[in-house]
Design a protein around this motif. Structure first.
Motif, short mmCIF file in Angstrom:
data_model
loop_
_atom_site.label_atom_id
_atom_site.label_comp_id
_atom_site.label_asym_id
_atom_site.label_seq_id
_atom_site.Cartn_x
_atom_site.Cartn_y
_atom_site.Cartn_z
N VAL A 79 -62.17 -45.87 81.36
CA VAL A 79 -63.50 -45.37 81.72
C VAL A 79 -64.10 -44.55 80.58
CG1 VAL A 79 -64.81 -43.92 83.32
CG2 VAL A 79 -62.98 -45.40 84.18
N LEU A 80 -63.33 -43.58 80.08
CA LEU A 80 -63.89 -42.67 79.07
C LEU A 80 -64.20 -43.38 77.76
CD1 LEU A 80 -61.84 -39.40 79.66
CD2 LEU A 80 -63.98 -40.16 80.72
N SER A 81 -63.49 -44.43 77.43
CA SER A 81 -63.75 -45.12 76.16
C SER A 81 -65.07 -45.88 76.15
CB SER A 81 -62.60 -46.07 75.82
OG SER A 81 -62.55 -47.15 76.73
N VAL A 82 -65.64 -46.15 77.31
CA VAL A 82 -66.95 -46.84 77.33
C VAL A 82 -68.11 -45.85 77.32
CG1 VAL A 82 -65.97 -48.84 78.52
CG2 VAL A 82 -67.15 -47.09 79.84
N LEU A 83 -67.85 -44.58 77.54
CA LEU A 83 -68.94 -43.60 77.57
C LEU A 83 -69.72 -43.48 76.27
CD1 LEU A 83 -67.64 -40.70 79.83
CD2 LEU A 83 -69.02 -42.70 80.43
N PRO A 84 -69.07 -43.56 75.09
CA PRO A 84 -69.88 -43.46 73.87
C PRO A 84 -70.97 -44.52 73.76
CG PRO A 84 -67.57 -43.12 73.35
CD PRO A 84 -67.65 -43.57 74.79
N ARG A 85 -70.73 -45.71 74.30
CA ARG A 85 -71.75 -46.77 74.26
C ARG A 85 -72.96 -46.40 75.11
NH1 ARG A 85 -67.88 -51.58 75.82
NH2 ARG A 85 -66.14 -50.33 75.12
N LEU A 86 -72.73 -45.64 76.17
CA LEU A 86 -73.82 -45.25 77.07
C LEU A 86 -74.45 -43.93 76.66
CD1 LEU A 86 -72.05 -46.06 80.42
CD2 LEU A 86 -73.93 -47.33 79.42
N ALA A 87 -73.61 -42.97 76.36
CA ALA A 87 -74.08 -41.62 76.11
C ALA A 87 -74.30 -41.32 74.64
CB ALA A 87 -73.08 -40.61 76.69
N GLY A 88 -73.71 -42.12 73.78
CA GLY A 88 -73.84 -41.89 72.35
C GLY A 88 -72.66 -41.11 71.80
N GLU A 89 -72.34 -41.39 70.57
CA GLU A 89 -71.19 -40.76 69.91
C GLU A 89 -71.37 -39.25 69.80
OE1 GLU A 89 -68.36 -42.20 69.01
OE2 GLU A 89 -68.96 -44.28 69.36
N ASP A 90 -72.58 -38.80 69.47
CA ASP A 90 -72.82 -37.36 69.28
C ASP A 90 -72.56 -36.58 70.55
OD1 ASP A 90 -73.47 -37.78 66.62
OD2 ASP A 90 -75.64 -37.75 66.97
N LEU A 91 -73.05 -37.07 71.68
CA LEU A 91 -72.83 -36.37 72.94
C LEU A 91 -71.36 -36.36 73.30
CD1 LEU A 91 -73.67 -34.89 75.48
CD2 LEU A 91 -74.29 -37.11 76.50
N VAL A 92 -70.68 -37.47 73.12
CA VAL A 92 -69.25 -37.51 73.43
C VAL A 92 -68.50 -36.54 72.53
CG1 VAL A 92 -67.18 -38.96 73.44
CG2 VAL A 92 -69.31 -39.80 74.46
N ASP A 93 -68.87 -36.45 71.26
CA ASP A 93 -68.25 -35.46 70.37
C ASP A 93 -68.45 -34.04 70.90
OD1 ASP A 93 -67.34 -37.42 68.63
OD2 ASP A 93 -68.94 -37.10 67.15
N ARG A 94 -69.66 -33.74 71.36
CA ARG A 94 -69.94 -32.41 71.91
C ARG A 94 -69.09 -32.15 73.15
NH1 ARG A 94 -75.84 -33.11 73.02
NH2 ARG A 94 -75.43 -31.53 74.57
N ILE A 95 -68.98 -33.14 74.01
CA ILE A 95 -68.18 -33.00 75.24
C ILE A 95 -66.73 -32.73 74.87
CG2 ILE A 95 -67.25 -34.26 77.23
CD1 ILE A 95 -70.04 -35.67 77.40
N ARG A 123 -65.48 -31.52 72.16
CA ARG A 123 -65.32 -30.19 71.54
C ARG A 123 -65.21 -29.08 72.57
NH1 ARG A 123 -68.38 -32.13 67.14
NH2 ARG A 123 -70.38 -31.64 68.08
N HIS A 124 -65.81 -29.27 73.76
CA HIS A 124 -65.77 -28.24 74.79
C HIS A 124 -64.58 -28.39 75.75
CE1 HIS A 124 -69.95 -27.67 73.47
NE2 HIS A 124 -69.71 -26.42 73.81
N LEU A 125 -63.81 -29.44 75.58
CA LEU A 125 -62.64 -29.66 76.43
C LEU A 125 -61.38 -29.21 75.69
CD1 LEU A 125 -63.59 -33.22 77.74
CD2 LEU A 125 -63.60 -31.08 79.06
N PRO A 126 -60.32 -28.93 76.43
CA PRO A 126 -59.06 -28.55 75.77
C PRO A 126 -58.56 -29.67 74.84
CG PRO A 126 -58.97 -28.02 78.10
CD PRO A 126 -60.22 -28.84 77.88
N PRO A 127 -57.70 -29.31 73.89
CA PRO A 127 -57.15 -30.32 72.98
C PRO A 127 -56.50 -31.48 73.75
CG PRO A 127 -56.51 -28.11 72.29
CD PRO A 127 -57.18 -27.98 73.63
#
Length: 147
Positions: free
Chosen positions: A110-126, A128-132
């Protein structure tokens, strides 16, 4: 005799977008049925919804198909973010018969398809705010902070 015209049936764009999301998850996860891909998508997005907060949550909801956005936005934000491993375990607990390994597959599908929908920049931001450890669940190498 009068002829009554029948209005054409159109499928709302959000329905098509939801189906496209499910098809992408089905392909990524190699699920045998659309129903299975949809079930996994709902479970993973609901789990993710509590962990994405602030502007990232709003932006993610805007980027997703309406049905997916509702799943994410309807979740109450968590008080303590789960580690990536705990997140996978929480998803495993929601899927009958799942193991940590199968749940990790489901989460990544599921999560690997999100960049196609939300964009790489938004996924990078998300990420960055999550634990390692979450970057790997999104199908990418762990992000390192800039020097």
């Amino acid at each position: 005799m009068s002829v009554t015209s029948v209005p054409s049936v159109t499928i709302p764009r959000t329905s098509l977008a939801w189906r496209e999301l499910i098809d992408q998850v089905r392909d990524a996860g190699q699920y045998t049925t659309t129903a299975e891909a949809e079930r996994v998508t709902r479970i993973v997005l609901s789990a993710l919804g509590g962990h994405v907060i602030g502007d990232e949550r709003v932006d993610l909801a805007r980027a997703l198909p309406e049905e997916a956005a509702r799943v994410v936005a309807s979740q109450i934000p968590v008080t303590r973010p789960l580690t990536a491993a705990e997140f996978v375990e929480s998803v495993a607990a929601r899927i009958e018969g799942a193991t940590p390994a199968t749940a990790r597959w489901d989460v990544s599908s599921v999560l690997s398809v999100l960049p196609r929908l939300a964009g790489e920049d938004l996924v990078d931001r998300i990420v960055r705010h999550l634990p390692p450890g979450y970057a790997l669940l999104f199908g990418r190498a762990a992000l390192t902070p800039p020097d």
